[in-house]
Scaffold this motif. Structure first.
Motif, short mmCIF file in Angstrom:
data_model
loop_
_atom_site.label_atom_id
_atom_site.label_comp_id
_atom_site.label_asym_id
_atom_site.label_seq_id
_atom_site.Cartn_x
_atom_site.Cartn_y
_atom_site.Cartn_z
N HIS A 128 0.82 -1.21 0.00
CA HIS A 128 0.00 0.00 0.00
C HIS A 128 0.85 1.26 0.00
O HIS A 128 2.01 1.23 0.42
N VAL A 129 0.24 2.33 -0.45
CA VAL A 129 0.93 3.62 -0.47
C VAL A 129 0.18 4.58 0.43
O VAL A 129 -0.98 4.90 0.18
N GLU B 99 3.63 8.36 0.04
CA GLU B 99 4.45 8.60 -1.16
C GLU B 99 5.78 9.25 -0.83
O GLU B 99 6.46 9.76 -1.71
N GLY C 31 8.11 8.12 1.96
CA GLY C 31 9.05 7.44 2.85
C GLY C 31 8.79 7.64 4.33
O GLY C 31 9.64 7.33 5.15
N VAL C 32 7.61 8.15 4.70
CA VAL C 32 7.35 8.46 6.10
C VAL C 32 6.55 7.38 6.82
O VAL C 32 6.73 7.17 8.01
N CYS C 33 5.66 6.68 6.11
CA CYS C 33 4.67 5.85 6.81
C CYS C 33 4.99 4.35 6.82
O CYS C 33 4.47 3.61 7.64
N ALA D 180 4.01 2.02 4.87
CA ALA D 180 2.96 1.13 4.34
C ALA D 180 3.44 0.37 3.11
O ALA D 180 2.96 -0.73 2.81
N CYS E 185 8.03 3.08 -2.21
CA CYS E 185 7.61 4.36 -2.78
C CYS E 185 8.81 5.25 -3.06
O CYS E 185 8.70 6.25 -3.74
#
Ligand code: FES
Ligand code: FES
Lengths: 162, 764
Positions: free
Chosen positions: A41-42, A45, A47-49, A51, A64
């Motif tokens: 999942h995204v 977009e 590099g923070v989360c 997912a 991503c």
């Protein structure tokens, strides 16, 4: 101006694939749109989360932040490769039994990080688990049951290691 | 009759999970019908500006572009939104016409073969703007110098005043009056899945199918029918897997209308998925209000009366939930306390910012936050213990059912018990002793308390329950769970009534074809309202099965009972399984006279009285005086959500809610500069709590059944957030008391805390 494309070869979940992709397309988008592996999942977009976490040659990366062309010649593994048709991977099973997910959007990325983490740290402390999860955002669970699930998964995996 | 509740109350792992842990869920962006076109939205970079010209020729000629549309091309009405009576509404335009009123407002849309092409072309749309003065401070907006909507002649969208009892008399008699101004910053909901919508128009049949990441598919269906001039019956809205909502997905948004219309015009499937950057400006935000308070108290800390003046900064337009929230804050202003005299007023004010709306708790966390801060200020003023002041003010057990002076009704409760259990489990006395001891060593522990009551569960729900000839069941509900585990809870409720195990009960939700109407998942209502409807429908099915069973067993209906999936004649060996009864139910020849074939029934539950979950929370923090950093050492909660169907789900809701509250109390803020530019653009600027910050929560429960519904449940989806936000803030401020700091506004980030300590030290 025509979109520049390149044909690349890579292995995805153990299968050799040849895909022609726009050079600017991220690995996440190619996995999802070209290969229809939508478990990745995204969420940001940027590099923070976390997912979008998959493995590149067995190591967790944020898909991503990678262009698909950078994965040329590498082995990519996604959440779809965990477990078998009949059996969940022990980490998946532990997330299920410990209510380690709610909406499940963050879950595939977290699973990829956790499976790799437990390979290196078969008996982690709670603090180590929380550190390992530091690159992931989950808005639903408050992380408590994720930590519990990882502890449980570590227990499940240990005997099998012999 | 065998009233077994084998499944209700069990810690059952969720039915939803196997596909999700395998990465086989289906979120909107995972759906990719052949030939789908993609939308990119051109958004306003200005908080307030006149649109002079939109030049789209270059964008139209860009590779892959199928269409570029502006308001003039579409002539769609604004997004339908209702509001409270007397509200001056400003519905959100689908695309801006003439004027833009916040950064991020949709101005034009580009449709192209791929998302990348649509985004490239969107950058080629040239919009000439004449910037206008923006109003961003709600206090200033109250003066109406700059009007957000000149045609309304005021920036005040809604004003409400409440007066109950004799506040002036109570203030005249007060021993002390405590005054405070308390601000609650704007926050973003940040579901990990952003919004997204896919629409597919079938021209031959005149049918529109829309998949949207929404909490309210039926509301969206009706809004689309209105906006597009279609019959509601020709629209099917599906909420597939939804990656969290937290209230933000309760509104119908311009993009949903836009994408549906574009599909209808172009005859192709059309998709838009919100980027995270868009999510931070284009999805409704929460809280965003402030209040000035006066509290009259007696020498023992009893609160005699409250005066409150609230101002809510609602942003530029009214979405479906915008106007209701601040009004609800006033309605529940007295919380769990016996406060008889109230004078309160709220003004909801337009500003040039992103619209606000429901955010987990929606009006009730705001009220709880004010009140719990005020109780601490009263305790500080009188040098009383914060727990003692709470106990002295909590409504007694004998008060229920209770009607608050501001008109909220509480069903049942034992608030003092919840506080007692909390103090006991947390070891409150010992904590206070430790705090004093550590202070002597130069360490700053803070202990924060919070008592809350939530008034929730609104509306009504319908459910259909069908048992198939193979003995499996399917439940259709108008609720729309999106992470909470509602399908599992509803399956447990149905399983007990039908004698069919939950893993043989399929739950269909989030689909307007499932039931004719539904109110979605919000307000902690899914299990209470949706579950009560399921229970009623399942009961009807069960009664029919019982008649068939009696017929098959040649017994009287009264003598037949259901136990462990088997109908048995009381006091005999004769039995027939549920599966055998189900099979017979579809064979006319095997039915008793008067019964028609089939096993499907509908049940409806209408909320006549809201439920009131309640509880008490305690938080322990340590503040580092050198850096202002806050370390959460412990978190203890006691929550009473009535009868629990699945403790696993309840705990998950509390844990997630508490950590979400921690974000609001300590970390998160959507700040704007005075010109209306948001200062938050990415998740890197917006610190959602991470695993390393979040505490492990020690959860306890009391159980006070609700008399308002057949399950006895009260709801739990928002309780954690409501109870916890003030507990975190009170803990930090308790630690800062030594420095003479009585109040700080949230978020209590290190810099703010550090400054307050420095100023306090300078004073002291
Ligand atoms: S989508 Fe890659 S880190 Fe968030
Ligand atoms: S389970 Fe929803 S974001 Fe983690």
């Amino acid at each position: 101006m025509r979109e520049p494309v390149r044909t690349i070869q890579l292995s995805v979940n153990g299968q050799a694939s040849t895909v022609t992709v726009p050079v600017r397309k991220t690995l996440a988008d190619v996995l999802r749109e070209e290969l229809r592996l939508t478990g990745t999942h995204v969420g940001c977009e940027q590099g923070v989360c976390g997912a979008c976490t998959v493995w590149l040659d067995g190591e967790p990366v944020r898909s991503c932040l990678l262009l698909a062309v950078q994965a040329e010649g590498h082995q990519v593994t996604t959440v779809e490769a965990l477990g078998t048709a009949d059996h969940l991977h022990p980490v998946q099973q532990a997330f299920w039994e410990n209510h380690g997910l709610q909406c499940g959007f963050c879950t595939p990325g977290i699973l990829m990080t956790v499976v790799a983490f437990l390979r290196e740290h078969p008996a982690p402390s709670r603090e180590e688990i929380r550190e390992a999860l530091a690159g992931h955002l989950c808005r639903c669970t408050g992380y408590q049951n994720i930590v519990r699930a990882v502890e449980d998964a570590a227990r499940r995996l240990r005997p099998a290691r012999g | 009759m065998g009233e077994g509740t084998v499944w209700t109350g069990r810690r059952m792992p969720r039915l939803e999970d196997p596909k999700l842990v395998r990465g086989r869920g289906a979120f909107v962006d995972d759906l990719m019908p052949e030939g789908t076109l993609h939308v990119a939205v051109v958004r306003s970079p200005h908080a307030h500006a006149r649109i002079l010209r939109i030049e789209a020729a270059r964008a139209r000629g860009a590779p892959g572009v199928v269409a570029v549309v502006t308001a003039d091309d579409l002539s769609l009405p604004p997004v339908p939104a209702e509001g409270l009576r007397g509200a001056k509404l400003a519905p959100h335009p689908t695309l801006a016409r003439g004027v833009v009123r916040y950064v991020g407002e949709p101005v034009a849309a580009v449709v192209a073969a791929s998302r990348a092409q649509a985004e490239d072309a969107a950058a080629l749309v040239e919009v000439a703007y004449e910037p206008l003065e923006a109003v961003t401070d709600p206090q200033e907006a109250l003066h109406d110098r700059v009007l957000v909507h000149p045609e309304l002649r005021t920036n005040v969208a809604y004003r409400r005043q409440v007066r109950a009892g004799d506040p002036d008399g109570a203030f005249a008699q007060a021993y002390r009056v405590v005054r405070a101004t308390i601000r609650q910053q704007r926050v973003a909901a940040i579901p990990m899945e952003t919004r997204g919508v896919l629409a597919s128009w079938d021209g031959a049949l005149g049918l529109l199918t829309v998949w949207s990441s929404t909490q309210v598919p039926h509301d969206l269906r009706d809004a689309l029918a209105d906006a597009l001039g279609l019959e509601a019956n020709r629209i099917r809205v599906v909420a597939p897997d939804v990656g969290g909502g937290f209230g933000a997905k309760l509104n119908t948004y311009p993009e949903e209308v836009l994408v549906a219309e574009l599909s209808r015009r172009l005859g192709r499937p059309v998709k838009w998925v919100e980027s995270r950057r868009e999510n931070l400006v284009a999805t409704a935000q929460g809280r965003s209000q402030a209040g000035e308070f006066e509290v009259a108290c007696d020498p023992r800390g009893r609160i005699l009366a409250i005066r409150a003046r609230l101002v809510a900064d609602i942003g530029a337009y009214t979405l479906a939930t915008t106007v209701d929230i601040p009004a609800l804050t006033v309605r529940v202003l007295t919380g769990p306390y016996a406060i008889d005299h109230v004078q309160a007023e709220v003004a909801e004010v337009y500003t040039h910012k992103t619209p606000t709306g429901a955010y987990r708790g929606a009006g009730r966390p705001e009220a709880t936050f004010y009140l719990e801060r005020l109780v601490d200020l009263v305790a500080a003023e009188l040098r009383l213990d914060a727990a003692v002041v709470r106990r002295r003010n909590l409504l007694p057990k004998s008060a229920f059912p209770y009607r608050s002076p501001t008109g909220a009704r509480y069903d049942s409760g034992d608030y003092r018990k919840a506080l007692r259990v909390l103090l006991d489990r947390a070891g409150y006395r010992e904590l206070r002793r430790q705090q004093a001891q550590l202070r002597a060593q130069g360490r700053y522990l803070g202990i924060g308390l919070s008592c809350y009551v939530e008034v929730c569960t609104f509306g009504w729900e319908t459910a259909r329950v069908r048992v198939a000839p193979d003995g499996s069941a399917v439940v259709f509900t108008g609720t729309s769970p999106h992470g909470q585990g509602g399908a599992t809870g509803l399956a447990q409720v149905a399983a007990d009534r039908l004698g069919i195990p939950p893993d043989r009960v399929q739950v269909v939700h989030g689909d307007t074809l499932a039931v004719a109407s539904g109110m979605g998942t919000a307000g902690s209502r899914t299990l209470v309202v949706g579950g009560s409807a399921v229970l009623r429908a399942a009961d009807k099915v069960r009664r029919k099965m019982q008649r068939i069973a009696a017929h098959l067993l040649e017994a009287s209906v009264r003598d037949v009972e259901l136990r462990d999936g088997v109908f048995a004649v009381r006091g005999s060996e004769r039995t027939v399984t549920v599966a055998a009864v189900a099979e017979a139910a579809y064979q006319a020849s095997r039915l008793p006279e008067g019964l028609t074939p089939g096993l499907e029934e509908e049940g409806t539950f209408v909320v006549e009285q809201a439920t009131a979950p309640f509880g008490a929370h305690l938080c322990v923090v340590e503040v580092d005086p050198e850096t202002g950093e806050v370390d959460v050492l412990r978190y203890v909660s006691v929550d009473d959500c009535g009868v629990v169907v699945n403790p696993l789900l309840v705990e998950g809701q509390i844990q997630g809610g508490v950590v979400q509250a921690m974000g609001q109390a300590l970390l998160e803020e959507v700040a704007y500069d005075p010109a209306g530019q948001p200062l938050v653009a990415t998740l890197a600027d917006y610190p959602v709590p991470r695993a390393v910050h979040a505490p492990a929560i020690e959860m306890h429960r009391t159980v006070t059944p609700s008399p308002t519904n057949p399950l006895g449940a009260k709801g739990v989806g928002e309780a954690g957030t409501i109870g916890a936000t003030p507990a975190f803030a009170n803990a930090v401020l308790d630690a800062l008391r030594t420095f003479g700091v009585l109040h700080l506004d949230t978020p209590l980030r290190p810099e703010r805390v550090w400054r307050a300590i420095r100023e306090g030290r300078a004073w002291g």
